[in-house]
Design an enzyme around this catalytic site. Structure first.
Site: not given
Length: 889
Positions: A284-288, A320-321, A343
């Site tokens: 869905g997405a990535m928190e880099n 969330h991210e 998470e």
């Protein structure tokens, strides 16, 4: 990282021998074998010469001996499908290096060295979408969990934290925007139409948080002033032409930044926060850190193309991210067994954020529906595991509902027992103690324990035991006292035959039948196998409302007559408990119906009605309650899914459950047709808006249309088609098309053709077009899926499109559980076709087949046969092989 959301099981349709072992045993990683790294990498400098076909990578690592390591002279640098072009140590060509499988090993003495390594990667051929890959001419990365090793050699583990400096150089016409983590410290022009940018992230991070994006992008920009007065530039980057669909994502980001300061005291720590939307993305997405990369479906929205649910999902995922900046980035995981540390905690944070931004009651109901739809089946199947697993073969398989959603529920229970203020003290202590560190789940629990004063000794069992606890509750009345007896049992799961009782917090209220009120809510904690709780001051036998707000993620078995559930569905002041009463009534009736062998009218063989009147009475109360918000009313009218119904049975017949569910829907639609017509007419008169009243009206419009079409298909078709043609927003258009998709009427084809033509070229909306048809209960749904697979717009290479068609089919009980076995064969074939292209996406389809032990024998045999055929392939990925092997047991 947000796991890819899958389409929910359709809610708005109207049509009535052991496998051979693998040739090479996969390596199993055990949590108890954890060893600290022998070498650390406090600094890394990366230089990229960018190209879609080939990208040259030069990495310069400063390595130091870890005083807490094992003293080994060997530096292990992980790699995956890359080869070293150059290896230098302290400026000289290294001689003492060797390859150990995919990894590069160096023998080093002393305490500190400078390592230089050059590699060459081919982004355009990277169909796994892990590491550095190309997406429609743009370059981007995905490094969680083990993608960085596909870019350069590095100790690719979360407990090696480094500060990153990144130089990117590429053709300016092809890559006008160059982005990486942190802050941009310099940029300039190069020769032959090239340009460069230098980025520096001052905060140490593990390699899984590294990110790079290069391409033709435009930004929607805003500024946010933090609580200490710093200015942060916030950008949402998309392809030209999509910028007008980014305002909601940008607004959600600003709201999340403000909320995290107020709710958790967490301030953002860089000058920039960038979000980039990518059309090819596994998750869905990535928190880099500072550069979040998103699937486009969680960024792009406007009323004509996005539903209310899409808007909610964008807000939730953006939150969330962003929240990961502290719960995941500033404090990260020591190892991947601790994944729920970041998470589970961050899911809870995004749930609380979404509840504050909208309806707390609706959000709680939605969260529980997701848990029951995905995590409860996971907990009762062959892939069951604790939220902190003990072992794995492929870490990508543990981005599960258990780690995320059950992990959030476990932390929510601590918050429930401590109260909001004390819980905040615990989280403040956690961030203070572990900022800049790689921590463990135990570190988190200890901080909550110390900050709240709670004794969480036995509570730690929630981290180590798999399975959904089953809690049986009975109540008796003596004099003016209600006596509640509660028993708990945690079922056996693979590798865990015997379980210990766990602390289970249950919010309880006792209602007076005459006044429909209660004297207050009480929190009880069941922390042993059996216990008794006394409630004084009850002159009359009360009505029990228990596990209010879903205070514990358990399966309840409560001795209550139908009349008590009807009462609670009409009068309970806790919205979730009211929803639960409705669900319990419906589940009880449908299980009775299937067990008694009722016919399609819902009557048993003697013509006796089987509990439907109680369901009807509860629905009537919901429809008639003028004080009830429409957002809640719409939730209360949704029937439980076949997947959830199956969980109530040791062995389920999904075909019979689906038939019984559709029969109840049709009966309710016919019995309450006038009420549903009135609700649809009233809701249709509410003009479009993003406020709660308008959103609630659209939800009620959708649900009433479902029941009208079930009770009177001809009228349902007329109303659905009229709603479709009049719709001025995607929510109304999609809900109408969903109903039409399940009907065998001419309007179906006309609406589908119009929908495709209207939104041709918009990938996210065309995904909906595929998903609605594959998820319908149309009599010929399997034929439709086969035809859609040959459509010119279909491709397996894009994860969103593959999920839109085939995950919708896997979640559709009519298609997937067709008695012929064709649905199982279809999913088995997709796993086999997808695995060589994208193992991560392929593995997501396996659990649907893995439920065979809980399905009636004829279907179970067909499901198992598909798993055996997959297992027989000699070249399976680790992702798929682990899932299949465990599913076959």
């Amino acid at each position: 990282m947000d796991i890819a959301s899958s389409p929910a099981e359709p809610e708005e349709n109207t049509q009535v021998a052991d496998a051979a072992p693998p040739p090479h045993a996969p390596q199993v990683i055990h949590r108890e074998d954890y060893l600290a790294p022998a070498w650390l990498v406090p600094e890394i400098a990366l230089s990229f010469r960018l190209g879609v076909e080939e990208t040259h990578v030069c990495s310069k690592l400063t390595v130091t001996r870890n005083p807490d390591g094992n003293g080994s002279d060997v530096l292990r640098l992980n790699g995956d499908q890359i080869s070293p072009l150059v290896v230098k140590v302290d400026g000289r060509a290294a001689r003492d290096w060797r390859m150990d499988g995919p990894d590069l090993l160096l023998e080093l003495d002393g305490e500190r060295h400078a390592i230089e390594i050059e590699t060459l990667v081919q982004p355009v051929t990277n169909t796994q979408l892990m590491g550095l890959y190309a997406s429609n001419g743009m370059l981007c990365t995905q490094c969680e969990a083990e993608g960085f090793r596909r870019i350069t050699f590095f100790p690719d583990r979360p407990d090696v934290l480094s500060t990153y400096s990144v130089r990117m150089e590429g053709n300016k016409a092809r890559f006008p925007i160059l982005l990486s983590n942190g802050n941009c410290t310099a940029r300039g022009e190069g020769a032959e139409g090239r340009h460069w940018a230098h980025w520096h992230d001052p905060w140490p991070k593990p390699s899984y948080l590294f990110a790079l994006v290069a391409g033709n992008l435009v930004a929607n920009t805003a500024r946010f002033t933090t609580m200490s007065g710093r200015q942060v530039e916030c950008n949402v980057w998309v392809r030209p032409g999509d910028e007008n669909r980014t305002q909601h994502a940008l607004d959600s980001l600003i709201a999340a930044m403000k909320w995290d300061e107020e709710a958790f005291g967490r301030e953002y720590d860089l000058d920039l926060f960038n979000i980039v939307a990518v059309s090819d993305f596994n998750m869905g997405a990535m928190e880099n850190k500072g550069l979040n990369i998103f699937n486009t479906r969680y960024v792009l929205a406007e009323p004509d193309t996005a539903t209310d649910a899409d808007y909610d999902a964008i807000e939730s995922v953006v939150g969330h991210e962003y929240f990961h900046n502290w719960s995941g980035n500033r404090v990260t995981c020591r190892d991947w067994f601790q994944l729920s540390l970041k998470e589970g905690f961050t899911v809870l944070r995004d749930q609380l954020f979404s509840a504050d931004m909208g309806s707390e009651a609706v959000k709680r109901i939605e969260d529980v529906r997701i848990l029951r739809g995905g995590q409860f089946p996971e907990d009762s199947g062959p892939l069951a595991h604790p939220i902190r697993p003990d072992s794995y073969q492929e870490i990508s398989n543990f981005y599960t509902s258990t780690v995320y959603n059950k992990g959030a529920e476990v932390i929510r229970m601590m918050r429930t027992m401590a109260g909001e203020e004390r819980f905040r003290k615990g989280t403040d202590l956690y961030f203070e103690r572990h900022d800049g560190e790689a921590a463990t789940c135990e570190d988190f629990v200890r901080a909550i324990e110390d900050g709240t004063g709670l004794d969480l000794g036995r509570f730690r069992l929630w981290y180590s035991q798999a399975g959904t606890p089953r809690v049986a509750i009975a109540m008796r009345h003596e004099g003016d006292t209600a006596i509640l007896t509660a028993d708990q049992a945690v079922p056996a799961t693979p590798g865990q035959a015997i379980k210990q009782p766990m602390p289970i917090p249950l919010r309880v209220a006792l209602f007076d039948r005459e006044t429909a009120s209660h004297s207050g809510e009480r929190l009880i904690v069941l922390d042993k196998a059996s216990d008794t709780f006394r409630f004084e001051g009850c002159p009359r036998p009360p009505v029990l409302s228990v596990n209010r707000g879903f205070s514990a993620p358990v399966a309840l078995e409560v001795e209550r007559p139908d009349a008590d559930l009807v009462f609670l569905a009409a009068h309970d002041d806790d919205p979730f408990a009211r929803y639960e009463a409705m669900q319990s009534l419906i589940v009880r009736h449908l299980i009775r119906a299937v067990s008694a062998g009722l016919d399609e009218t819902g009557l048993d063989k003697t013509g006796r009605e089987a509990g439907r009147d109680a369901v009807r009475q509860a629905c009537e109360a919901v429809l008639a309650d003028e004080a009830l918000e429409d957002l809640i009313r719409g939730e209360l009218l949704i029937l439980p899914t076949v997947a959830y119904l199956s969980e109530q049975l040791l062995v389920a017949d999904p075909g019979a459950l689906h038939q019984a569910r559709e029969a109840l829907k049709a009966w309710l639609g016919a019995e309450l047709l006038d009420s549903f017509r009135a609700l649809h007419d009233r809701a249709s008169a509410v003009p479009f808006g993003r406020d709660a009243a308008a959103r609630g009206a659209r939800k009620c419009k959708a649900q009433s249309l479902v029941y009208i079409a079930a009770g009177d298909p001809a009228e349902g078709a007329r109303r659905a088609f009229a709603q479709y043609r009049a719709a001025d927003n995607m929510s109304d258009r999609q809900s109408a098309l969903t109903v039409l998709c399940g009907l065998d009427v001419p309007e179906r084809e006309e609406a589908l053709a119009d929908f495709h033509k209207r939104h041709e070229g918009n990938a996210l909306v065309i995904d909906k077009w595929f998903s609605l048809q594959a998820g319908s209960f149309h009599p010929r749904v399997l034929d439709h899926i086969r035809t859609l697979a040959q459509h010119g717009d279909f491709t397996l290479s894009n994860p969103n499109r593959a999920r839109a068609l085939y995950m919708s089919a896997a979640l559709n009980p009519k298609a997937f559980h067709d008695a012929s076995g064709e649905g199982y064969a279809m999913i088995g074939e997709i796993v086999r076709r997808l695995d060589p292209i994208n193992p991560q996406t392929a593995a997501r389809f396996v659990p649907a087949l893995g439920r065979w032990r809980r399905i009636e024998p004829d279907r179970a045999r067909l499901m198992r046969a598909e798993l055996e055929e997959i297992a027989a392939l000699p070249t399976l990925s680790r992702d798929v092989r682990e899932q299949v092997t465990k599913s076959l047991g």
